[in-house]
Design a protein around this motif. Structure first.
Motif, PDB file in Angstrom:
ATOM      1  N   LEU A  75       8.272  12.902  -9.675  1.00 39.38           N
ATOM      2  CA  LEU A  75       8.713  12.821  -8.274  1.00 39.38           C
ATOM      3  C   LEU A  75       9.904  13.750  -8.042  1.00 39.38           C
ATOM      4  CD1 LEU A  75       8.484   8.955  -7.699  1.00 39.38           C
ATOM      5  CD2 LEU A  75       6.831  10.709  -7.051  1.00 39.38           C
ATOM      6  N   PRO A  76      10.071  14.249  -6.813  1.00 33.86           N
ATOM      7  CA  PRO A  76      11.204  15.140  -6.512  1.00 33.86           C
ATOM      8  C   PRO A  76      12.539  14.427  -6.746  1.00 33.86           C
ATOM      9  CG  PRO A  76       9.698  14.975  -4.625  1.00 33.86           C
ATOM     10  CD  PRO A  76       9.228  13.998  -5.652  1.00 33.86           C
ATOM     11  N   GLN A  77      13.510  15.189  -7.211  1.00 30.08           N
ATOM     12  CA  GLN A  77      14.851  14.636  -7.478  1.00 30.08           C
ATOM     13  C   GLN A  77      15.844  15.152  -6.442  1.00 30.08           C
ATOM     14  OE1 GLN A  77      15.621  12.375  -9.918  1.00 30.08           O
ATOM     15  NE2 GLN A  77      13.404  12.325 -10.206  1.00 30.08           N
ATOM     16  N   PRO A  78      16.895  14.432  -6.090  1.00 31.32           N
ATOM     17  CA  PRO A  78      17.124  13.056  -6.530  1.00 31.32           C
ATOM     18  C   PRO A  78      16.123  12.114  -5.867  1.00 31.32           C
ATOM     19  CG  PRO A  78      18.763  13.680  -4.887  1.00 31.32           C
ATOM     20  CD  PRO A  78      17.920  14.901  -5.159  1.00 31.32           C
ATOM     21  N   ASN A  79      15.793  11.043  -6.558  1.00 29.10           N
ATOM     22  CA  ASN A  79      14.767  10.133  -6.074  1.00 29.10           C
ATOM     23  C   ASN A  79      15.382   8.797  -5.655  1.00 29.10           C
ATOM     24  OD1 ASN A  79      12.157   9.290  -5.491  1.00 29.10           O
ATOM     25  ND2 ASN A  79      11.971   8.295  -7.461  1.00 29.10           N
ATOM     26  N   TYR A  80      14.701   8.124  -4.761  1.00 28.84           N
ATOM     27  CA  TYR A  80      15.138   6.811  -4.304  1.00 28.84           C
ATOM     28  C   TYR A  80      14.048   5.783  -4.603  1.00 28.84           C
ATOM     29  CZ  TYR A  80      18.695   9.446  -1.828  1.00 28.84           C
ATOM     30  OH  TYR A  80      19.736  10.287  -1.530  1.00 28.84           O
ATOM     31  N   THR A  81      14.467   4.564  -4.890  1.00 29.45           N
ATOM     32  CA  THR A  81      13.525   3.494  -5.239  1.00 29.45           C
ATOM     33  C   THR A  81      12.460   3.318  -4.164  1.00 29.45           C
ATOM     34  OG1 THR A  81      15.273   2.399  -6.486  1.00 29.45           O
ATOM     35  CG2 THR A  81      13.370   1.056  -5.893  1.00 29.45           C
ATOM     36  N   VAL A  82      12.852   3.427  -2.894  1.00 25.92           N
ATOM     37  CA  VAL A  82      11.888   3.245  -1.802  1.00 25.92           C
ATOM     38  C   VAL A  82      10.754   4.279  -1.900  1.00 25.92           C
ATOM     39  CG1 VAL A  82      13.132   4.659  -0.076  1.00 25.92           C
ATOM     40  CG2 VAL A  82      11.673   2.741   0.673  1.00 25.92           C
ATOM     41  N   HIS A  83      11.075   5.513  -2.320  1.00 24.44           N
ATOM     42  CA  HIS A  83      10.047   6.550  -2.476  1.00 24.44           C
ATOM     43  C   HIS A  83       9.150   6.253  -3.671  1.00 24.44           C
ATOM     44  CE1 HIS A  83      13.025   9.438  -0.291  1.00 24.44           C
ATOM     45  NE2 HIS A  83      12.344   8.687   0.555  1.00 24.44           N
ATOM     46  N   THR A  84       9.752   5.794  -4.765  1.00 26.06           N
ATOM     47  CA  THR A  84       8.958   5.447  -5.953  1.00 26.06           C
ATOM     48  C   THR A  84       7.982   4.325  -5.611  1.00 26.06           C
ATOM     49  OG1 THR A  84      10.762   6.066  -7.428  1.00 26.06           O
ATOM     50  CG2 THR A  84       9.066   4.629  -8.345  1.00 26.06           C
ATOM     51  N   LEU A  85       8.461   3.318  -4.891  1.00 23.31           N
ATOM     52  CA  LEU A  85       7.602   2.190  -4.523  1.00 23.31           C
ATOM     53  C   LEU A  85       6.447   2.638  -3.626  1.00 23.31           C
ATOM     54  CD1 LEU A  85      10.358  -0.498  -3.957  1.00 23.31           C
ATOM     55  CD2 LEU A  85       8.579  -0.570  -5.710  1.00 23.31           C
ATOM     56  N   ALA A  86       6.721   3.535  -2.686  1.00 24.01           N
ATOM     57  CA  ALA A  86       5.658   4.049  -1.807  1.00 24.01           C
ATOM     58  C   ALA A  86       4.633   4.822  -2.638  1.00 24.01           C
ATOM     59  CB  ALA A  86       6.256   4.943  -0.724  1.00 24.01           C
ATOM     60  N   HIS A  87       5.126   5.663  -3.556  1.00 27.97           N
ATOM     61  CA  HIS A  87       4.247   6.485  -4.396  1.00 27.97           C
ATOM     62  C   HIS A  87       3.374   5.624  -5.312  1.00 27.97           C
ATOM     63  CE1 HIS A  87       2.964   9.799  -6.986  1.00 27.97           C
ATOM     64  NE2 HIS A  87       3.352   9.065  -8.011  1.00 27.97           N
ATOM     65  N   ILE A  88       4.003   4.664  -5.974  1.00 28.68           N
ATOM     66  CA  ILE A  88       3.280   3.846  -6.959  1.00 28.68           C
ATOM     67  C   ILE A  88       2.281   2.908  -6.261  1.00 28.68           C
ATOM     68  CG2 ILE A  88       4.836   1.842  -7.208  1.00 28.68           C
ATOM     69  CD1 ILE A  88       4.690   2.294 -10.256  1.00 28.68           C
ATOM     70  N   SER A  89       2.636   2.436  -5.068  1.00 26.55           N
ATOM     71  CA  SER A  89       1.728   1.560  -4.313  1.00 26.55           C
ATOM     72  C   SER A  89       0.494   2.329  -3.842  1.00 26.55           C
ATOM     73  CB  SER A  89       2.453   0.946  -3.110  1.00 26.55           C
ATOM     74  OG  SER A  89       3.534   0.156  -3.551  1.00 26.55           O
ATOM     75  N   GLU A  90       0.704   3.595  -3.515  1.00 32.34           N
ATOM     76  CA  GLU A  90      -0.414   4.452  -3.096  1.00 32.34           C
ATOM     77  C   GLU A  90      -1.301   4.795  -4.295  1.00 32.34           C
ATOM     78  OE1 GLU A  90      -0.499   8.887  -1.433  1.00 32.34           O
ATOM     79  OE2 GLU A  90       0.719   7.534  -0.179  1.00 32.34           O
ATOM     80  N   LYS A  91      -0.672   5.044  -5.435  1.00 33.33           N
ATOM     81  CA  LYS A  91      -1.415   5.426  -6.644  1.00 33.33           C
ATOM     82  C   LYS A  91      -2.222   4.258  -7.210  1.00 33.33           C
ATOM     83  CE  LYS A  91      -0.891   7.742 -11.041  1.00 33.33           C
ATOM     84  NZ  LYS A  91      -0.168   8.661 -11.860  1.00 33.33           N
ATOM     85  N   TYR A  92      -1.684   3.040  -7.088  1.00 33.86           N
ATOM     86  CA  TYR A  92      -2.360   1.844  -7.612  1.00 33.86           C
ATOM     87  C   TYR A  92      -2.551   0.827  -6.479  1.00 33.86           C
ATOM     88  CZ  TYR A  92      -0.763   3.799 -12.085  1.00 33.86           C
ATOM     89  OH  TYR A  92      -0.512   4.633 -13.149  1.00 33.86           O
ATOM     90  N   PRO A  93      -3.495   1.103  -5.569  1.00 27.95           N
ATOM     91  CA  PRO A  93      -3.635   0.258  -4.373  1.00 27.95           C
ATOM     92  C   PRO A  93      -4.095  -1.175  -4.661  1.00 27.95           C
ATOM     93  CG  PRO A  93      -5.391   1.903  -4.470  1.00 27.95           C
ATOM     94  CD  PRO A  93      -4.438   2.223  -5.574  1.00 27.95           C
ATOM     95  N   THR A  94      -4.641  -1.444  -5.849  1.00 30.50           N
ATOM     96  CA  THR A  94      -5.111  -2.799  -6.142  1.00 30.50           C
ATOM     97  C   THR A  94      -4.027  -3.658  -6.808  1.00 30.50           C
ATOM     98  OG1 THR A  94      -6.011  -2.116  -8.283  1.00 30.50           O
ATOM     99  CG2 THR A  94      -7.513  -2.048  -6.390  1.00 30.50           C
ATOM    100  N   TYR A  95      -2.829  -3.105  -7.010  1.00 31.94           N
ATOM    101  CA  TYR A  95      -1.719  -3.855  -7.601  1.00 31.94           C
ATOM    102  C   TYR A  95      -0.663  -4.147  -6.537  1.00 31.94           C
ATOM    103  CZ  TYR A  95      -3.336  -2.257 -12.271  1.00 31.94           C
ATOM    104  OH  TYR A  95      -4.056  -1.995 -13.401  1.00 31.94           O
ATOM    105  N   THR A  96       0.098  -5.216  -6.746  1.00 28.90           N
ATOM    106  CA  THR A  96       1.313  -5.412  -5.946  1.00 28.90           C
ATOM    107  C   THR A  96       2.491  -5.146  -6.880  1.00 28.90           C
ATOM    108  OG1 THR A  96       1.412  -7.771  -6.461  1.00 28.90           O
ATOM    109  CG2 THR A  96       0.312  -7.158  -4.421  1.00 28.90           C
TER     110      THR A  96
END
Length: 194
Positions: free
Chosen positions: A79-100
């Motif tokens: 992910l682009p730096q500097p990174n924020y938790t909110v961006h990581t959460l958006a990215h990971i939720s999109e990458k793994y849509p069947t997980y919470t």
């Protein structure tokens, strides 16, 4: 739907305190797995004591390979730096849509959560599991009654990576504070000795 707890850290190095907390959280909550998210080196900050990303990921991998419900994650490395938790959460939720995804944090972080970028968005979409810190005692926060904040009565472990790095530098034996595979890697690579 699988509920994944995200435990962020530099893990420089990962120690038994991290594993005790992660294991307690996954065994004593409704989380199905914990992903230890290795925070990348911020290119805008000079921190000579921070090992390269791949070394810290390798230590987390070695520390967690015997745990069925705990795994390393390098999701933030790309992910682009500097990174924020909110961006990581958006990215990971999109990458793994069947997980919470839920966050795991210490009480000290909960105290400053209102300063995080888009913290309202985080709380709108994710649960937060909080473990106690002895240095803080019980801290009253604006989030105490929030329905997405869950305090977990986890063991209080007062071990820090800084303490471990300093002890290694001073030639002290800190083997009991690390998993054997992590200690072997640090020793083999001559980390933290200078």
């Amino acid at each position: 739907m699988k509920n994944i707890g995200l435990y962020f850290g530099t893990f420089n190095p990962i120690h038994i305190g991290h594993l005790i907390i992660a294991n307690h959280m996954v065994e004593n909550s409704n989380l199905d797995e914990i992903w230890m998210v290795v925070t990348p080196h911020n290119p805008f900050k000079k921190k000579s004591t921070l090992l390269d990303n791949h070394h810290r990921y390798e230590m987390v991998y070695r520390a967690t390979e015997d745990y069925d419900k705990i795994a390393p994650s390098d999701i933030e490395f790309k992910l682009p730096q500097p990174n924020y938790t909110v961006h990581t959460l958006a990215h990971i939720s999109e990458k793994y849509p069947t997980y919470t995804f839920s966050l795991i944090m210490g009480e000290d972080n909960l105290k400053s959560l209102h300063k995080w970028k888009n913290y309202e968005t985080i709380l709108e979409h994710h649960h937060v599991y909080v473990y106690p810190r002895i240095s803080e005692g019980i801290v009253e926060t604006q989030f105490d009654q929030h329905p997405k904040i869950h305090r977990v009565n986890a063991p209080i472990v007062e071990i820090s990576s800084t303490m471990i790095r300093n002890a290694i530098k001073e030639g002290k034996n800190i083997k009991p504070l690390l998993s054997t595979s992590v200690w072997n890697y640090i020793d083999e690579m001559n980390f933290y000795k200078k």
